[in-house]
Design an enzyme around this catalytic site. Structure first.
Site, PDB file in Angstrom:
ATOM      1  N   TRP A  61     -22.794  30.336 -16.773  1.00  0.00           N
ATOM      2  CA  TRP A  61     -23.030  28.969 -16.826  1.00  0.00           C
ATOM      3  C   TRP A  61     -22.819  28.767 -18.433  1.00  0.00           C
ATOM      4  O   TRP A  61     -22.880  29.584 -19.231  1.00  0.00           O
ATOM      5  CB  TRP A  61     -24.470  28.667 -16.452  1.00  0.00           C
ATOM      6  CG  TRP A  61     -25.621  29.463 -16.749  1.00  0.00           C
ATOM      7  CD1 TRP A  61     -25.724  30.631 -17.791  1.00  0.00           C
ATOM      8  CD2 TRP A  61     -27.026  29.258 -16.539  1.00  0.00           C
ATOM      9  NE1 TRP A  61     -26.746  31.122 -17.718  1.00  0.00           N
ATOM     10  CE2 TRP A  61     -27.866  30.276 -17.058  1.00  0.00           C
ATOM     11  CE3 TRP A  61     -27.670  28.179 -16.082  1.00  0.00           C
ATOM     12  CZ2 TRP A  61     -29.205  30.087 -17.271  1.00  0.00           C
ATOM     13  CZ3 TRP A  61     -29.223  28.098 -16.216  1.00  0.00           C
ATOM     14  CH2 TRP A  61     -29.898  29.178 -16.775  1.00  0.00           C
ATOM     15  N   ASN A  62     -22.878  27.229 -18.587  1.00  0.00           N
ATOM     16  CA  ASN A  62     -22.689  26.771 -19.922  1.00  0.00           C
ATOM     17  C   ASN A  62     -23.672  25.740 -20.252  1.00  0.00           C
ATOM     18  O   ASN A  62     -24.173  25.096 -19.431  1.00  0.00           O
ATOM     19  CB  ASN A  62     -21.424  26.053 -19.926  1.00  0.00           C
ATOM     20  CG  ASN A  62     -20.287  27.144 -20.000  1.00  0.00           C
ATOM     21  OD1 ASN A  62     -19.883  27.938 -20.586  1.00  0.00           O
ATOM     22  ND2 ASN A  62     -19.559  26.706 -18.760  1.00  0.00           N
ATOM     23  N   HIS A  69     -19.781   8.321 -23.752  1.00  0.00           N
ATOM     24  CA  HIS A  69     -18.789   7.615 -23.635  1.00  0.00           C
ATOM     25  C   HIS A  69     -17.515   8.506 -23.922  1.00  0.00           C
ATOM     26  O   HIS A  69     -16.861   8.264 -24.917  1.00  0.00           O
ATOM     27  CB  HIS A  69     -18.846   6.444 -24.697  1.00  0.00           C
ATOM     28  CG  HIS A  69     -19.816   5.205 -24.307  1.00  0.00           C
ATOM     29  ND1 HIS A  69     -19.813   4.204 -23.552  1.00  0.00           N
ATOM     30  CD2 HIS A  69     -21.393   5.248 -24.339  1.00  0.00           C
ATOM     31  CE1 HIS A  69     -20.689   3.690 -23.406  1.00  0.00           C
ATOM     32  NE2 HIS A  69     -22.033   4.440 -23.749  1.00  0.00           N
ATOM     33  N   HIS A  73     -15.403   7.532 -18.211  1.00  0.00           N
ATOM     34  CA  HIS A  73     -17.087   7.117 -18.148  1.00  0.00           C
ATOM     35  C   HIS A  73     -17.130   5.603 -17.755  1.00  0.00           C
ATOM     36  O   HIS A  73     -16.396   4.910 -17.577  1.00  0.00           O
ATOM     37  CB  HIS A  73     -17.516   7.470 -19.643  1.00  0.00           C
ATOM     38  CG  HIS A  73     -17.125   6.709 -20.628  1.00  0.00           C
ATOM     39  ND1 HIS A  73     -16.138   6.814 -21.365  1.00  0.00           N
ATOM     40  CD2 HIS A  73     -17.596   5.406 -21.221  1.00  0.00           C
ATOM     41  CE1 HIS A  73     -15.714   5.932 -22.381  1.00  0.00           C
ATOM     42  NE2 HIS A  73     -17.004   5.030 -22.185  1.00  0.00           N
ATOM     43  N   ASP A  75     -19.481   2.270 -18.836  1.00  0.00           N
ATOM     44  CA  ASP A  75     -20.207   1.519 -19.760  1.00  0.00           C
ATOM     45  C   ASP A  75     -21.304   0.774 -18.921  1.00  0.00           C
ATOM     46  O   ASP A  75     -21.070   0.097 -18.175  1.00  0.00           O
ATOM     47  CB  ASP A  75     -19.538   0.785 -20.441  1.00  0.00           C
ATOM     48  CG  ASP A  75     -18.401   1.370 -21.425  1.00  0.00           C
ATOM     49  OD1 ASP A  75     -18.374   2.330 -21.570  1.00  0.00           O
ATOM     50  OD2 ASP A  75     -17.501   0.431 -21.871  1.00  0.00           O
ATOM     51  N   HIS A  79     -25.000  -1.035 -23.079  1.00  0.00           N
ATOM     52  CA  HIS A  79     -24.010  -0.655 -24.077  1.00  0.00           C
ATOM     53  C   HIS A  79     -23.877  -1.618 -25.097  1.00  0.00           C
ATOM     54  O   HIS A  79     -23.783  -1.323 -26.498  1.00  0.00           O
ATOM     55  CB  HIS A  79     -22.934   0.046 -23.444  1.00  0.00           C
ATOM     56  CG  HIS A  79     -21.736   0.543 -24.548  1.00  0.00           C
ATOM     57  ND1 HIS A  79     -22.058   1.372 -25.666  1.00  0.00           N
ATOM     58  CD2 HIS A  79     -20.406   0.355 -24.719  1.00  0.00           C
ATOM     59  CE1 HIS A  79     -20.916   1.744 -26.454  1.00  0.00           C
ATOM     60  NE2 HIS A  79     -20.028   0.928 -25.796  1.00  0.00           N
ATOM     61  N   HIS A 206     -16.286  -5.988 -24.019  1.00  0.00           N
ATOM     62  CA  HIS A 206     -17.538  -5.410 -24.176  1.00  0.00           C
ATOM     63  C   HIS A 206     -18.625  -6.725 -24.184  1.00  0.00           C
ATOM     64  O   HIS A 206     -19.573  -6.557 -23.424  1.00  0.00           O
ATOM     65  CB  HIS A 206     -17.760  -4.626 -25.321  1.00  0.00           C
ATOM     66  CG  HIS A 206     -17.165  -3.239 -25.054  1.00  0.00           C
ATOM     67  ND1 HIS A 206     -15.802  -2.908 -25.263  1.00  0.00           N
ATOM     68  CD2 HIS A 206     -17.497  -1.994 -24.738  1.00  0.00           C
ATOM     69  CE1 HIS A 206     -15.510  -1.690 -25.074  1.00  0.00           C
ATOM     70  NE2 HIS A 206     -16.599  -0.950 -24.796  1.00  0.00           N
TER      71      HIS A 206
HETATM   72 MN    MN Z   1     -17.536   3.347 -23.219  1.00  0.00          MN
END
Ligand code: MN
Length: 256
Positions: A61-62, A69, A73, A75, A79, A206
């Site tokens: 495992w990690n 972002h 992904h 938003d 954001h 955005h």
């Molecule tokens: Mn983004």
């Protein structure tokens, strides 16, 4: 047959195809670079905890380190300052993560001009040919940019004036904000053009789309495998409490 049983059967028999729109997530996944005086997101990192060794004899495992972002992904509205009082990523109603998707293909234009901007006339022309943008659905902007996704320099396509990647005009951003869409998805590192820091307003997608309570989806792949309309897209960000976004697995269901 009931709808869900039919859906399950058709996924199993392949007459409905599941197309992964997600970019693989690794240390080389391209990330947004801002001017050095601003805060920076970190590259995705894996830190091994154990790998069938004396740190953990039967298990691997990690830990992960990532920006919200990073890679493919979502938003969330909060954001952007225009959406600061709207949903964080954990508060998005789950039914608003699934919807019909339409694809506007500007691959040829973006290939000829990396600064290509989708404008209102493109959105009107597309709808004249393909019908209205779907209520409670996604508009996906196909540019072919995902072909550069394993080469961060080509993906950013930057010179001394910054990144050169396709996006939308301020007028198109406002137009999208006034629709019933769930959100707007792109192949590039963000929903705004590489040069959008210099637009009026800056980063108009955005500002307008997140301010209208809609979502962004980025670094999508395989949009060439989707029809102009008819797919269903499922975006699955992590419910990071108070978060502004999250890496997401984004899947499309497509009629075979
Ligand atoms: Mn983004």
């Amino acid at each position: 047959m009931a709808d869900l049983a039919s859906l399950a059967a058709r996924i199993i028999d392949g007459t409905i195809e599941v197309v992964d729109l997600t970019s693989p997530l690794h240390a080389g996944t391209p990330i947004l670079r801002l001017p050095p005086e601003l805060g920076q997101t970190v590259p995705f990192q894996l830190e091994e905890i154990s790998r069938y060794d004396d740190r953990g004899p039967a298990w691997y495992w990690n830990n992960i380190r990532t920006g919200e972002h990073t890679g493919t992904h979502l938003d969330a509205p909060n954001h952007w300052i225009t959406g600061k009082d709207l949903d964080d990523v954990s508060r998005i109603p789950p039914k608003r993560l699934i919807g019909p998707a339409v694809v506007i293909d500007k691959t040829a234009q973006a290939s000829a001009d990396p600064d290509y901007l989708l404008d209102v006339a493109d959105l009107r022309d597309w709808q004249a040919a393909n019908g209205p943008l779907p209520a409670n659905g996604w508009l996906l902007f196909r540019t072919g940019w995902s072909a550069r996704g394993e080469d961060p320099a080509a993906f950013a396509n930057a010179d001394e004036r910054g990144a050169h990647t396709p996006g939308v005009t301020p007028a198109a951003a406002k137009y999208l904000a006034g629709t019933d869409l769930l959100g707007f998805g792109v192949e590039t590192v963000g929903t705004d053009a590489g040069q959008a820091f210099g637009f009026q307003p800056a980063f108009p997608c955005h500002e307008a789309v997140l301010g209208a309570g809609k979502y962004g989806l980025t670094q999508l792949r395989n949009l060439d495998r989707l029809p102009a309309r008819g797919a269903i897209v499922i975006a699955a960000p992590l419910p990071i409490v108070t978060g502004s976004g999250s890496p997401a697995r984004v899947l499309a269901l497509v009629e075979g």
